[in-house]
Design an enzyme around this catalytic site. Structure first.
Site, PDB file in Angstrom:
ATOM      1  N   LYS A  51      -3.966  -2.009  12.713  1.00  0.00           N
ATOM      2  CA  LYS A  51      -4.047  -2.533  11.340  1.00  0.00           C
ATOM      3  C   LYS A  51      -4.744  -3.898  11.347  1.00  0.00           C
ATOM      4  O   LYS A  51      -5.568  -4.185  10.487  1.00  0.00           O
ATOM      5  CB  LYS A  51      -2.639  -2.648  10.736  1.00  0.00           C
ATOM      6  CG  LYS A  51      -2.055  -1.283  10.402  1.00  0.00           C
ATOM      7  CD  LYS A  51      -0.572  -1.320  10.111  1.00  0.00           C
ATOM      8  CE  LYS A  51      -0.026   0.107  10.035  1.00  0.00           C
ATOM      9  NZ  LYS A  51       1.422   0.180   9.897  1.00  0.00           N
ATOM     10  N   GLN A  95       6.807  -3.227   9.365  1.00  0.00           N
ATOM     11  CA  GLN A  95       6.585  -2.117  10.293  1.00  0.00           C
ATOM     12  C   GLN A  95       7.924  -1.498  10.697  1.00  0.00           C
ATOM     13  O   GLN A  95       8.828  -2.214  11.127  1.00  0.00           O
ATOM     14  CB  GLN A  95       5.837  -2.653  11.534  1.00  0.00           C
ATOM     15  CG  GLN A  95       5.445  -1.596  12.522  1.00  0.00           C
ATOM     16  CD  GLN A  95       4.409  -0.603  11.987  1.00  0.00           C
ATOM     17  OE1 GLN A  95       3.442  -0.974  11.342  1.00  0.00           O
ATOM     18  NE2 GLN A  95       4.646   0.661  12.234  1.00  0.00           N
ATOM     19  N   ASP A 118       2.528  -0.411   1.196  1.00  0.00           N
ATOM     20  CA  ASP A 118       2.957   0.832   1.844  1.00  0.00           C
ATOM     21  C   ASP A 118       3.498   1.841   0.818  1.00  0.00           C
ATOM     22  O   ASP A 118       3.719   3.000   1.139  1.00  0.00           O
ATOM     23  CB  ASP A 118       4.076   0.530   2.858  1.00  0.00           C
ATOM     24  CG  ASP A 118       3.574   0.611   4.286  1.00  0.00           C
ATOM     25  OD1 ASP A 118       2.523   1.226   4.508  1.00  0.00           O
ATOM     26  OD2 ASP A 118       4.261   0.079   5.181  1.00  0.00           O
TER      27      ASP A 118
END
Ligand code: NAP
Length: 282
Positions: A51, A95, A118
């Protein structure tokens, strides 16, 4: 059979985003993603590195918060709240997984929905379900983008998804429904699964079982999307679909690697740019 080349498509999307970031910067908006990682999960470290590389390539600023596995829920929440407040941060990503003593749901829920790149916050989940503009979870978003870019019709088609996770199966169900497909979702308690999958014009495997989808589970001419990422005995990456045999029967198919995986990161980048664009409007 046509291969859906996620790697190539993701590259094209990243190129487009690069130009958009240049334009935003000219208007004094520097798109920025903040990534929080708790503990030292090996797979997460790889995902986070990928990322960060994508951000660098596109020109998105990137700030990483590496927290010790021993942190308290309050410390995690304080960091999220601080990032929610910061004007220079447009996207926040936590994460997963995080250590078990922490409540990941509470953490996801506390990320400002306008920075929830997300798409895990219940506000975004709810907006998706009523068809409002929102941040869509990156993997389902990537799957939809693939179908769009390859001009694969969805309206009126029978779509079957194997897997009902909150991050892939369920949001993908909403996305396909919003595009007027007739959608069935299968899971570990589904009986006679192959009878259902054989009806699919569009079949999505997102269950995390190597080569689960065999030739006899697929209708001739079906579009087969493989979300799975598994390691086989030799340590090689394999999907949830028996690619070698299913590809002989499918009209379109995604490979693993080089299919849905790169699209997920591209759509995350797209969501960060979208968040920054919204900040410009505000
Ligand atoms: P997950 O949370 O473990 O969910 C798996 C789902 O599959 C569950 O709904 C489960 O049913 C169902 N399932 C398990 N075994 C089954 C079986 N034998 N028959 C039918 N359904 C079954 O997994 P996930 O996070 O959605 O991820 C799924 C796969 O996609 C994994 O391989 C993961 O690595 C991969 N993935 C890839 C990307 C990407 O970017 N390409 C992104 C995310 C995930 P129950 O609900 O009944 O337990």
């Amino acid at each position: 059979m046509k291969l859906i080349n996620g790697k190539e498509l993701a590259k094209k999307i990243r190129e487009g985003l690069k130009n958009e970031v240049i334009k935003l910067k000219k208007r004094n908006i520097n798109p920025k993603l903040a990534v929080i990682m708790v503990g030292h999960d090996k797979a997460s470290e790889v995902y986070v590195r990928n990322k960060s590389k994508a951000c660098q390539e596109i020109g998105i600023e990137y700030e990483e918060f590496l927290l010790e596995a021993t942190i308290t829920q309050k410390e995690l929440m304080d960091l999220i709240n601080n990032l929610n407040e910061r004007k220079d941060v447009h996207g926040i990503l936590l994460q997963s997984p995080i250590p078990e003593h922490l409540d990941i749901r509470e953490a996801f829920n506390s990320i400002d929905y306008r920075k929830d790149v997300d798409g895990f916050n219940p506000i975004n989940v709810g907006k998706l379900s009523i068809g409002e503009d929102c941040f869509i979870s990156c993997t389902p978003y990537g799957v939809i983008k693939m179908l769009e870019e390859y001009n694969i019709p969805v309206e009126g088609k029978r779509a079957v998804i194997i897997g009902r996770s909150n991050i892939v199966g369920k949001p993908l169900l909403q996305c396909l429904l919003n595009k007027n497909a007739t959608v069935t979702i299968c899971h570990s308690k589904t009986k006679n699964i192959e009878e259902i999958t054989r009806e699919a014009d569009i079949l999505v495997a997102a269950l995390g079982k190597p080569k689960f989808v065999k030739e006899n589970m697929v209708k001739a001419g079906a579009v087969v999307i493989d979300v799975g990422i598994n390691r086989n005995e030799e340590g090689k990456l394999v999907g949830d679909v028996d690619f070698e045999n299913v590809s002989k029967k499918a009209s379109y198919i995604t490979p693993v690697p080089g299919g849905v995986g790169p699209m997920t990161i591209a759509m995350l980048m797209s969501n960060v740019v979208k968040a920054a664009r919204k900040a410009l409007k505000e």
